[in-house]
Write an enzyme that holds these catalytic residues in place. Structure first.
Site, PDB file in Angstrom:
ATOM      1  N   GLU A  38       0.746  -1.316  -0.128  1.00 11.45           N
ATOM      2  CA  GLU A  38       0.132  -0.001   0.101  1.00 11.45           C
ATOM      3  C   GLU A  38       0.895   1.204   0.097  1.00 11.45           C
ATOM      4  O   GLU A  38       2.016   1.172   0.627  1.00 11.45           O
ATOM      5  CB  GLU A  38      -0.827   0.006   1.292  1.00 11.45           C
ATOM      6  CG  GLU A  38      -1.776   1.037   1.441  1.00 11.45           C
ATOM      7  CD  GLU A  38      -2.424   1.013   2.907  1.00 11.45           C
ATOM      8  OE1 GLU A  38      -2.080   0.149   3.964  1.00 11.45           O
ATOM      9  OE2 GLU A  38      -3.445   1.773   3.122  1.00 11.45           O
ATOM     10  N   LYS A 108      -9.522   2.041  -1.987  1.00  8.44           N
ATOM     11  CA  LYS A 108      -9.807   1.444  -0.645  1.00  8.44           C
ATOM     12  C   LYS A 108     -11.078   1.757  -0.247  1.00  8.44           C
ATOM     13  O   LYS A 108     -11.449   3.040  -0.152  1.00  8.44           O
ATOM     14  CB  LYS A 108      -8.496   1.851   0.082  1.00  8.44           C
ATOM     15  CG  LYS A 108      -8.504   1.107   1.473  1.00  8.44           C
ATOM     16  CD  LYS A 108      -7.301   1.508   2.391  1.00  8.44           C
ATOM     17  CE  LYS A 108      -7.272   0.893   3.724  1.00  8.44           C
ATOM     18  NZ  LYS A 108      -5.973   1.367   4.532  1.00  8.44           N
ATOM     19  N   CYS A 142      -5.071  -3.370   2.772  1.00  7.91           N
ATOM     20  CA  CYS A 142      -4.653  -3.475   4.140  1.00  7.91           C
ATOM     21  C   CYS A 142      -6.081  -3.622   5.127  1.00  7.91           C
ATOM     22  O   CYS A 142      -6.474  -4.721   5.125  1.00  7.91           O
ATOM     23  CB  CYS A 142      -3.930  -2.125   4.517  1.00  7.91           C
ATOM     24  SG  CYS A 142      -3.324  -2.392   6.142  1.00  7.91           S
TER      25      CYS A 142
HETATM   26  C1  ACM Z   1      -4.039   0.257   7.138  1.00 10.74           C
HETATM   27  O1  ACM Z   1      -5.052   0.089   6.553  1.00 10.74           O
HETATM   28  N1  ACM Z   1      -3.087   0.747   6.396  1.00 10.74           N
HETATM   29  C2  ACM Z   1      -3.710  -0.388   8.510  1.00 10.74           C
END
Ligand code: ACM
Length: 264
Positions: A38, A108, A142
């Site tokens: 990420e 995301k 993530c």
């Molecule tokens: C995250 O979602 N970067 C912990």
């Protein structure tokens, strides 16, 4: 098909340095599909919107141009987390760049902690990306790990492999077995490419725990590394193994679902 995940420590706010590091890593790997962490072009621990805006870029920016060049030259697909600018919005995104130049972007969906004050939440759900007859790929980023709906949605839509670019700060003893379960309960391959190292902001410190892993549809760890490891994890897989959802003559984890009994 050879799949790979990169574990490394990006230089905070230094996109040029990160692209140069990533270019040398990408030149050294022999794989069909690679997954980078990420926000691998920028680092993570932004103080404010100005800091984030300074490293955000659109799909024609320097990072995706470089990934397109390398994907074509090395004949591989690259999944890379980056801060995507689209008009006034900035998304915590992951681009999948194919050798023929196609780019697909996942934004995301579940924003973690301070990401909520910096990024716009993903507005495209969890699309499955088809790579000819070679692969059906899903992407989650993530913190999406905490939501079984994310991997389940991708699996129901036919994903065989889920790429999971990450900057995980939670203890690996928590997320590692959960991502193993995401593989097992959906019978898909998962590739978690988690960065390591730390970032500091005034007197605050954020530690990222590495421990990247590749898991098979039956829950076997195909490859896993420790927190300090820097470099590639690779595994040879047959994506079609993820199309086999039965585990006995009686049971098939998709056909046995009873959606009418669930509240989702
Ligand atoms: C995250 O979602 N970067 C912990």
């Amino acid at each position: 098909m050879i799949i790979a995940a990169l574990q490394f420590q990006p230089a905070f706010l230094d996109v040029d340095a990160n692209l140069s590091t990533l270019a040398s890593y990408l030149e050294s790997v022999d794989a069909d599909l690679v997954v980078l962490p990420e926000l691998c072009t920028s680092g993570y621990f932004f103080r404010d919107a100005e800091q984030l805006a300074a490293v955000a870029e659109d799909a024609d920016g320097p990072s995706l141009r470089l990934f397109r060049e390398i994907a074509a030259e090395r004949n591989m697909a690259i999944v890379a987390g980056f801060a995507e600018r689209d008009g006034a919005a900035i998304y915590n995104a992951a681009a999948t760049v194919f050798p023929e130049g196609r780019v697909e972007i996942y934004r995301k969906v579940h924003l973690f902690a301070e990401e909520k004050r910096l990024f716009t939440p993903g507005d495209r759900g969890f699309p499955v990306i088809t790579w000819g007859d070679r692969l059906r790929l899903g992407v989650m980023i993530c913190y999406d790990w905490r939501f079984p709906e994310a991997a389940r949605t991708l699996a129901l839509r036919g994903a065989q492999v889920i790429a999971h670019p990450s900057n995980l700060v939670a203890a690996p003893r928590l997320w590692k077995p959960v991502m193993r379960t995401r593989s097992f309960e959906n019978k898909v391959f998962t590739i978690t490419a988690n960065r390591n190292g730390e970032e500091r902001r005034d007197d605050e410190r954020l530690v990222f725990h590495g421990c990247s892993q590749i898991v098979a549809p039956n829950g076997t760890f195909l490859e896993e590394v420790d927190e300090l490891y820097e470099g590639w994890l690779t595994a040879q897989i047959e994506p079609s193994k993820a199309d086999e959802k039965a585990f006995s003559p009686w049971n098939d984890i998709m056909a046995d679902r009873r959606p009418e009994a669930y509240e989702l």
